[in-house]
Design a protein around this motif. Structure first.
Motif, PDB file in Angstrom:
ATOM      1  N   HIS A 485      66.679  56.095 -81.703  1.00 25.94           N
ATOM      2  CA  HIS A 485      66.060  57.026 -80.757  1.00 25.94           C
ATOM      3  C   HIS A 485      66.480  56.719 -79.313  1.00 25.94           C
ATOM      4  CE1 HIS A 485      62.946  57.903 -83.914  1.00 25.94           C
ATOM      5  NE2 HIS A 485      63.313  56.686 -84.253  1.00 25.94           N
ATOM      6  N   GLY A 486      66.396  57.733 -78.476  1.00 25.29           N
ATOM      7  CA  GLY A 486      66.713  57.465 -77.081  1.00 25.29           C
ATOM      8  C   GLY A 486      66.512  58.672 -76.202  1.00 25.29           C
ATOM      9  N   MET A 487      66.928  58.475 -74.956  1.00 23.60           N
ATOM     10  CA  MET A 487      66.846  59.560 -73.979  1.00 23.60           C
ATOM     11  C   MET A 487      68.036  59.467 -73.038  1.00 23.60           C
ATOM     12  SD  MET A 487      63.851  60.653 -71.389  1.00 23.60           S
ATOM     13  CE  MET A 487      63.133  61.812 -72.515  1.00 23.60           C
ATOM     14  N   PHE A 488      68.567  60.623 -72.686  1.00 26.89           N
ATOM     15  CA  PHE A 488      69.625  60.725 -71.678  1.00 26.89           C
ATOM     16  C   PHE A 488      68.972  61.347 -70.448  1.00 26.89           C
ATOM     17  CE2 PHE A 488      73.216  63.809 -70.348  1.00 26.89           C
ATOM     18  CZ  PHE A 488      73.724  62.930 -69.407  1.00 26.89           C
ATOM     19  N   ALA A 489      68.926  60.590 -69.351  1.00 25.40           N
ATOM     20  CA  ALA A 489      68.288  61.082 -68.128  1.00 25.40           C
ATOM     21  C   ALA A 489      69.371  61.304 -67.090  1.00 25.40           C
ATOM     22  CB  ALA A 489      67.272  60.065 -67.624  1.00 25.40           C
ATOM     23  N   THR A 490      69.408  62.481 -66.511  1.00 28.78           N
ATOM     24  CA  THR A 490      70.493  62.776 -65.573  1.00 28.78           C
ATOM     25  C   THR A 490      70.035  63.738 -64.483  1.00 28.78           C
ATOM     26  OG1 THR A 490      72.697  63.755 -65.383  1.00 28.78           O
ATOM     27  CG2 THR A 490      71.325  64.595 -67.141  1.00 28.78           C
ATOM     28  N   TYR A 491      70.777  63.685 -63.383  1.00 32.98           N
ATOM     29  CA  TYR A 491      70.569  64.707 -62.363  1.00 32.98           C
ATOM     30  C   TYR A 491      70.821  66.060 -63.030  1.00 32.98           C
ATOM     31  CZ  TYR A 491      70.734  61.503 -58.304  1.00 32.98           C
ATOM     32  OH  TYR A 491      70.480  60.544 -57.372  1.00 32.98           O
ATOM     33  N   GLU A 492      69.979  67.014 -62.710  1.00 30.93           N
ATOM     34  CA  GLU A 492      70.066  68.305 -63.405  1.00 30.93           C
ATOM     35  C   GLU A 492      71.450  68.943 -63.273  1.00 30.93           C
ATOM     36  OE1 GLU A 492      67.805  71.563 -61.681  1.00 30.93           O
ATOM     37  OE2 GLU A 492      67.281  72.204 -63.698  1.00 30.93           O
ATOM     38  N   ALA A 493      71.982  68.937 -62.053  1.00 27.12           N
ATOM     39  CA  ALA A 493      73.254  69.646 -61.841  1.00 27.12           C
ATOM     40  C   ALA A 493      74.372  69.030 -62.667  1.00 27.12           C
ATOM     41  CB  ALA A 493      73.623  69.618 -60.359  1.00 27.12           C
ATOM     42  N   PHE A 494      74.336  67.686 -62.817  1.00 25.79           N
ATOM     43  CA  PHE A 494      75.465  67.022 -63.469  1.00 25.79           C
ATOM     44  C   PHE A 494      75.324  66.973 -64.987  1.00 25.79           C
ATOM     45  CE2 PHE A 494      75.294  65.064 -59.103  1.00 25.79           C
ATOM     46  CZ  PHE A 494      76.064  66.092 -58.571  1.00 25.79           C
ATOM     47  N   ALA A 495      74.226  67.526 -65.478  1.00 25.37           N
ATOM     48  CA  ALA A 495      74.137  67.712 -66.936  1.00 25.37           C
ATOM     49  C   ALA A 495      75.207  68.695 -67.380  1.00 25.37           C
ATOM     50  CB  ALA A 495      72.764  68.227 -67.319  1.00 25.37           C
ATOM     51  N   MET A 496      75.732  69.463 -66.426  1.00 25.10           N
ATOM     52  CA  MET A 496      76.800  70.403 -66.782  1.00 25.10           C
ATOM     53  C   MET A 496      78.109  69.676 -67.088  1.00 25.10           C
ATOM     54  SD  MET A 496      75.321  73.134 -66.988  1.00 25.10           S
ATOM     55  CE  MET A 496      76.614  74.345 -67.190  1.00 25.10           C
ATOM     56  N   VAL A 497      78.239  68.441 -66.585  1.00 27.04           N
ATOM     57  CA  VAL A 497      79.444  67.659 -66.912  1.00 27.04           C
ATOM     58  C   VAL A 497      79.527  67.475 -68.430  1.00 27.04           C
ATOM     59  CG1 VAL A 497      80.526  65.386 -66.689  1.00 27.04           C
ATOM     60  CG2 VAL A 497      79.461  66.461 -64.689  1.00 27.04           C
ATOM     61  N   SER A 498      78.378  67.211 -69.019  1.00 21.25           N
ATOM     62  CA  SER A 498      78.363  66.937 -70.467  1.00 21.25           C
ATOM     63  C   SER A 498      77.776  68.105 -71.258  1.00 21.25           C
ATOM     64  CB  SER A 498      77.563  65.655 -70.737  1.00 21.25           C
ATOM     65  OG  SER A 498      76.332  65.681 -70.040  1.00 21.25           O
ATOM     66  N   ALA A 499      77.667  69.274 -70.611  1.00 21.54           N
ATOM     67  CA  ALA A 499      77.036  70.420 -71.288  1.00 21.54           C
ATOM     68  C   ALA A 499      77.754  70.776 -72.582  1.00 21.54           C
ATOM     69  CB  ALA A 499      77.017  71.627 -70.353  1.00 21.54           C
ATOM     70  N   SER A 500      79.050  70.626 -72.576  1.00 23.94           N
ATOM     71  CA  SER A 500      79.785  70.985 -73.776  1.00 23.94           C
ATOM     72  C   SER A 500      79.418  70.054 -74.933  1.00 23.94           C
ATOM     73  CB  SER A 500      81.282  70.905 -73.478  1.00 23.94           C
ATOM     74  OG  SER A 500      81.969  71.646 -74.420  1.00 23.94           O
ATOM     75  N   GLN A 501      79.135  68.801 -74.610  1.00 21.90           N
ATOM     76  CA  GLN A 501      78.686  67.878 -75.661  1.00 21.90           C
ATOM     77  C   GLN A 501      77.315  68.307 -76.184  1.00 21.90           C
ATOM     78  OE1 GLN A 501      79.416  64.405 -72.964  1.00 21.90           O
ATOM     79  NE2 GLN A 501      80.105  63.410 -74.835  1.00 21.90           N
ATOM     80  N   THR A 502      76.448  68.756 -75.279  1.00 21.46           N
ATOM     81  CA  THR A 502      75.129  69.219 -75.720  1.00 21.46           C
ATOM     82  C   THR A 502      75.299  70.379 -76.695  1.00 21.46           C
ATOM     83  OG1 THR A 502      74.371  68.711 -73.462  1.00 21.46           O
ATOM     84  CG2 THR A 502      72.846  69.912 -74.875  1.00 21.46           C
ATOM     85  N   ILE A 503      76.185  71.273 -76.346  1.00 23.53           N
ATOM     86  CA  ILE A 503      76.398  72.441 -77.208  1.00 23.53           C
ATOM     87  C   ILE A 503      76.978  72.010 -78.554  1.00 23.53           C
ATOM     88  CG2 ILE A 503      77.804  74.526 -77.461  1.00 23.53           C
ATOM     89  CD1 ILE A 503      77.494  74.788 -74.349  1.00 23.53           C
ATOM     90  N   LEU A 547      72.078  73.909 -67.352  1.00 19.10           N
ATOM     91  CA  LEU A 547      71.980  73.457 -68.750  1.00 19.10           C
ATOM     92  C   LEU A 547      70.899  74.232 -69.524  1.00 19.10           C
ATOM     93  CD1 LEU A 547      73.394  71.355 -70.629  1.00 19.10           C
ATOM     94  CD2 LEU A 547      71.229  70.128 -70.546  1.00 19.10           C
ATOM     95  N   ILE A 548      69.822  74.587 -68.820  1.00 23.53           N
ATOM     96  CA  ILE A 548      68.761  75.348 -69.500  1.00 23.53           C
ATOM     97  C   ILE A 548      69.368  76.587 -70.139  1.00 23.53           C
ATOM     98  CG2 ILE A 548      66.653  76.693 -69.165  1.00 23.53           C
ATOM     99  CD1 ILE A 548      66.010  74.950 -66.774  1.00 23.53           C
ATOM    100  N   GLN A 549      70.194  77.264 -69.339  1.00 18.34           N
ATOM    101  CA  GLN A 549      70.804  78.501 -69.798  1.00 18.34           C
ATOM    102  C   GLN A 549      71.622  78.262 -71.069  1.00 18.34           C
ATOM    103  OE1 GLN A 549      70.000  80.933 -67.653  1.00 18.34           O
ATOM    104  NE2 GLN A 549      70.751  82.503 -69.068  1.00 18.34           N
ATOM    105  N   ASN A 550      72.385  77.174 -71.060  1.00 16.66           N
ATOM    106  CA  ASN A 550      73.202  76.869 -72.242  1.00 16.66           C
ATOM    107  C   ASN A 550      72.344  76.610 -73.464  1.00 16.66           C
ATOM    108  OD1 ASN A 550      75.783  76.994 -71.151  1.00 16.66           O
ATOM    109  ND2 ASN A 550      75.574  74.977 -70.264  1.00 16.66           N
ATOM    110  N   VAL A 551      71.291  75.824 -73.262  1.00 15.63           N
ATOM    111  CA  VAL A 551      70.514  75.395 -74.426  1.00 15.63           C
ATOM    112  C   VAL A 551      69.717  76.554 -75.003  1.00 15.63           C
ATOM    113  CG1 VAL A 551      68.633  73.884 -75.162  1.00 15.63           C
ATOM    114  CG2 VAL A 551      70.484  72.984 -73.769  1.00 15.63           C
ATOM    115  N   LEU A 552      69.235  77.433 -74.125  1.00 19.20           N
ATOM    116  CA  LEU A 552      68.405  78.489 -74.711  1.00 19.20           C
ATOM    117  C   LEU A 552      69.229  79.568 -75.409  1.00 19.20           C
ATOM    118  CD1 LEU A 552      68.132  81.169 -72.702  1.00 19.20           C
ATOM    119  CD2 LEU A 552      66.629  79.634 -71.488  1.00 19.20           C
ATOM    120  N   THR A 553      70.534  79.522 -75.238  1.00 16.05           N
ATOM    121  CA  THR A 553      71.334  80.457 -76.028  1.00 16.05           C
ATOM    122  C   THR A 553      71.664  79.862 -77.405  1.00 16.05           C
ATOM    123  OG1 THR A 553      73.334  79.608 -75.014  1.00 16.05           O
ATOM    124  CG2 THR A 553      72.432  81.586 -74.057  1.00 16.05           C
TER     125      THR A 553
END
Ligand SMILES: Cc1ncc(C[n+]2csc(CCOP(=O)(O)OP(=O)(O)O)c2C)c(N)n1
Length: 800
Positions: A485-503, A547-553
């Motif tokens: 288990h874990g958590m990735f904590a990041t500045y909101e804007a820079f979550a877009m750096v890894s957004a593709s990994q989230t997807i 990132l919100i936009q990416n995840v909710l799609t």
């Protein structure tokens, strides 16, 4: 488990039986790979090949596959000799048929998919299903036993491998890196994993850089570089480089076996010393293998007079016109028969004993390892009671607190209770994000030099800080997929750096849901903090709620987005996320001191429903519909909404205003569109079915329109949100620029209310005047007007 330290020579040297096994297994794997790409009939070539046996569409990737299979065969032998637990990650995941073939030869494939049996009929099914409608993907996908890494989007093999071995001391991750893949940004940054790997308590990663020379249609940089430069580069990253080169057989088997033995013995030396406390604490120099072998090795040397093997032309399907071109058909038959399938499969079509002998026992087979089906190994977190971290909120919107600090305290105690089952991953911002309480119990992991000025840095630390969102995200994925288990904590804007990994991870989780044999894994928890609205000091580059936009799609079966407005709701949401399985949970909340609204009991109830009316904030008496609904999701916009409602309460008391707060964004869609969607009855209870709603949203306004689509009279939702009006300014000015300020919301309410009471025109004029005052004030004083900066319900005099 016991790892048998093999006699270095026994492991390094192949006897005749070893060689026969390796050769037969490799030939069989290559044969099955080509069969998957080309054949829809005649799987064992028991009759001459004809056009009818060929698939109508030739799909898949041959070029990388023989290298992947060669490595697999040798690692299997290593496992048989040593009992080493290993997981295999194929960076060039487009070599899917090679890994499917491996699972099939090891028997795992038929155990999981009994129809794909180890006989002629099963082999035919294996071939027909590959890259076919209703079949399996062409990559090392979720359906592939033994896989935690699809390798579809290149670049993440090392991050997944390093995450998999953290707190997994008995595991060896074999990570094959493509030379094309090695050109990607994420891969280039991920060699640094060794600087965070503790040999005493973590497992090991063995990178195998596969320099087969080419990508889809051009040369690969590292393959064409002077080998000295490649060596220097990899040594510079901290690796001990072992090289194997050639295409001669059996010479390559001998040399690769020796290289692997050398690498493994080196790994064991490092681990044994570290675990016996004979480690000076300096970063070990971990072994790495560079394998130079031809792309498409053992395939047709030439097609139509053009060289194929060893070039980019072998990347996908080297013979493309097989159905219509008799010469190509004959070439394919020669190629397939060169592996002598009649020697490899018995009369029924099952792999012969020599091949079966090559597989390690039971769960040690890499296609069967539980580490690659991490849900099987998942232990629930031992969670403290989140209520014990509550902020005292005697009155709503009266006091301020740094909400994420409370989450840091909760995670501190999760670390203590779960010493090998939980980690926080953060790109150098743990303190900045106010999560620093974790450092009371754990340093940051760091295997490089530590100096006296360093604080909370050390080799035993388990907080993972590296300035790479790709590494953080990928490590957590690897950690999750192997059951932790874990958590990735990041500045909101820079979550877009890894957004593709989230997807990509979301896609993995979605597909896994359809496979009953894949046990659910801990959810990927992402905390977005230092948000757009409170990056007034850093400016426009730091303002992006994308990132919100990416995840909710993403599909409802994996995507969750939470916007807790304060500390107690954050604690309740976090507890829920840490208990959940196989979701992507995005939690959005800023780190700055912020108003607190709900007591812990209220927060728990509010979060359980996901959305609710804040009666204390409005003037709604529940006896009839209000004149206007002010809705909000997100901390800063919630404060502006509550402030707007207070202004209306005081200055336009005749207007009936209802305030609705949404924590769980996914309650907004219809239930048929998302499993969290609230019932139509509840939706109407909150939003009515006809009253206009001014919805103030943390993210882009379009998201809310998307989510309420299909709800009663969805057109009545007027959404305010982040409209890319960013700059370096004051916190309140961010809301003014994006038209979500309390004054804008008051004017919106008046403009859209069903009934406009006396005094509305004057109030609008007052709001305009306030905005003008604000503009002048911040330019002169460089901060917000005191009545805004220090605003609370207490100062504006309201009761719960
Ligand atoms: C991020 C990303 N960009 C582009 C592609 C398209 N693509 C698929 S395979 C490939 C070449 C890969 O070359 P390499 O990593 O050397 O693998 P190999 O030569 O072993 O097939 C490319 C560019 C991809 N899959 N992922």
């Amino acid at each position: 488990m016991t790892v048998v330290v093999s006699e270095p020579r026994a492991l390094a040297e192949l006897d005749d039986r070893d060689l026969a096994r390796l050769d037969a297994w490799w030939r069989a794997a290559n044969y099955l790979t080509i069969g998957q790409i080309y054949l829809r009939g005649n799987p064992l070539l028991r009759e001459p090949l004809n056009a009818e046996h060929i698939k109508p569409r030739l799909l898949g990737h041959w070029g990388t596959s023989p290298g992947l299979s060669l490595i697999y065969a040798h690692v299997s032998r290593l496992i048989r000799h040593t009992g080493q637990q290993a997981v295999y990650l194929a960076g060039p995941g487009h070599g899917g048929p090679a890994l499917v073939a491996a699972g099939y030869l090891e028997g795992t494939y038929s155990d999981i998919y009994p129809k794909v049996s180890q006989d002629e009929a099963g082999m035919l099914r294996l071939f027909r299903q590959f890259s076919s409608p209703g079949g399996i993907p062409s990559h090392v996908s979720v359906t592939t036993p033994g896989s935690i890494h699809e390798g579809g989007e290149l670049g993440y093999v090392l991050v997944h491998a390093f995450g998999a071995v953290m707190d997994n001391p008995d595991l060896l991750a074999i990570a094959v890196v493509g030379d094309g893949e090695a050109e990607t940004g994420p891969l280039e940054g991920s060699w640094k994993g060794v600087s965070f790997l503790n040999p005493a308590r973590d497992g090991a990663v063995l990178p195998i850089l596969h320099l087969n020379g080419a990508k889809i249609s051009g040369p690969a940089v590292l393959a064409r570089k002077n080998p000295n430069e490649v060596r220097d580069l990899l040594r510079g990253h901290g690796y001990d480089v072992i090289e194997v080169e050639g295409d001669d057989l059996p010479g390559m088997h001998h040399r690769f076996a020796a290289a692997l033995a050398l690498a493994w013995n080196r790994i064991r030396e490092i681990q044994t010393a570290a675990r016996a406390d004979e480690w000076d604490g300096s970063r070990p120099t971990w072994p790495l293998i560079v394998l130079r072998s031809p792309k498409g090795w053992t395939g047709p040397d030439e097609v139509d007079g053009v060289t194929v093997t060893g070039t980019w032309r072998s990347h996908q399907v080297p013979l493309s016109g097989v159905r219509d071109n008799p010469e190509h058909l004959a070439l394919l038959e020669r190629w397939l028969r060169s592996y002598r399938p009649e020697e490899l499969f018995d009369a029924d079509g099952a792999p012969i004993a020599l091949i079966r002998e090559q597989a390690p026992e039971g769960d040690l087979r890499m296609s069967a390892t539980p580490h690659a089906n991490g849900g099987l190994l998942t232990r629930d977190l031992d969670l403290p009671d989140f209520r014990e971290y509550a902020v005292d909120v005697p009155r709503p919107a009266a006091g301020r607190a740094e909400s994420t600090r409370k989450l840091g305290e909760l995670m501190r105690d999760i670390y203590t209770r779960n010493p090998d089952n939980f980690r926080l991953f953060c790109p150098d911002e743990t303190n900045s994000n106010r999560l620093g309480a974790v450092f009371e119990v754990s340093d940051r992991a760091f295997m490089e030099q530590v100096t006296p000025d360093d604080v909370a840095i050390g080799r035993d630390g388990r907080v993972m800080e590296v300035l790479s969102e790709h590494n953080c995200h990928g490590w957590l994925e690897g950690y999750n997929l192997t059951g932790r288990h874990g958590m990735f904590a990041t500045y909101e804007a820079f979550a877009m750096v890894s957004a593709s990994q989230t997807i990509q991870h979301g896609k993995w989780l979605q597909e896994a849901r359809h496979l009953p044999w894949r046990a659910k894994v801990p959810s990927l928890n992402i905390l977005l903090t230092s948000t757009a609205w409170r990056n007034d000091h850093n400016g426009f580059s730091h303002q992006g709620p994308g990132l919100i936009q990416n995840v909710l799609t993403q599909r409802g079966d994996v995507a969750r987005v939470y916007l807790p407005p304060d500390a107690n709701t954050l604690l309740s949401v976090a507890d829920h996320c840490f208990r959940s399985r196989s979701y992507i949970n995005v939690i959005v909340i800023d780190k700055q001191p912020q108003l607190q609204y709900l007591s812990m009991a209220e927060a728990v109830e509010h979060c359980a429903r996901g959305a609710g009316i804040w009666q204390w904030a409005g003037t709604d008496d529940d006896t009839s519909d209000p004149d206007i609904v002010l809705a909000c999701a997100g901390d800063v916009v919630t404060m502006e909404t509550v402030a707007a409602a207070q202004i209306l309460k005081q200055r336009l008391p005749g207007l009936k205003v209802r305030v609705v707060n949404v924590v769980d964004l996914m309650t907004l869609p219809r239930r048929k569109d998302h499993p969290h969607g609230m019932s139509e009855t509840l939706f109407t209870e909150l939003f009515t079915d006809s009253v206009d709603v001014i919805f103030s949203f943390h993210g882009y306004p379009g998201a809310i329109h998307q989510l309420v689509h299909g709800r009663p009279d969805a057109d009545r939702f007027r959404v305010r949100g982040f409209i890319e009006q960013g700059t370096t300014t004051t916190p309140f000015d961010m809301t003014v620029r994006n038209r979500t300020s309390r004054y804008h919301l008051v004017m919106d309410a008046i403009n859209n209310a069903g009934r406009v009471p006396h005094g509305a025109t004057e109030l609008k004029a007052w709001c305009e005047a306030q905005l003008a005052r604000h503009e002048a004030y911040i330019v002169e004083h460089l901060e917000d007007m005191p009545e805004v900066r220090d605003w609370s319900v207490r100062t504006s005099g309201s009761n719960r």
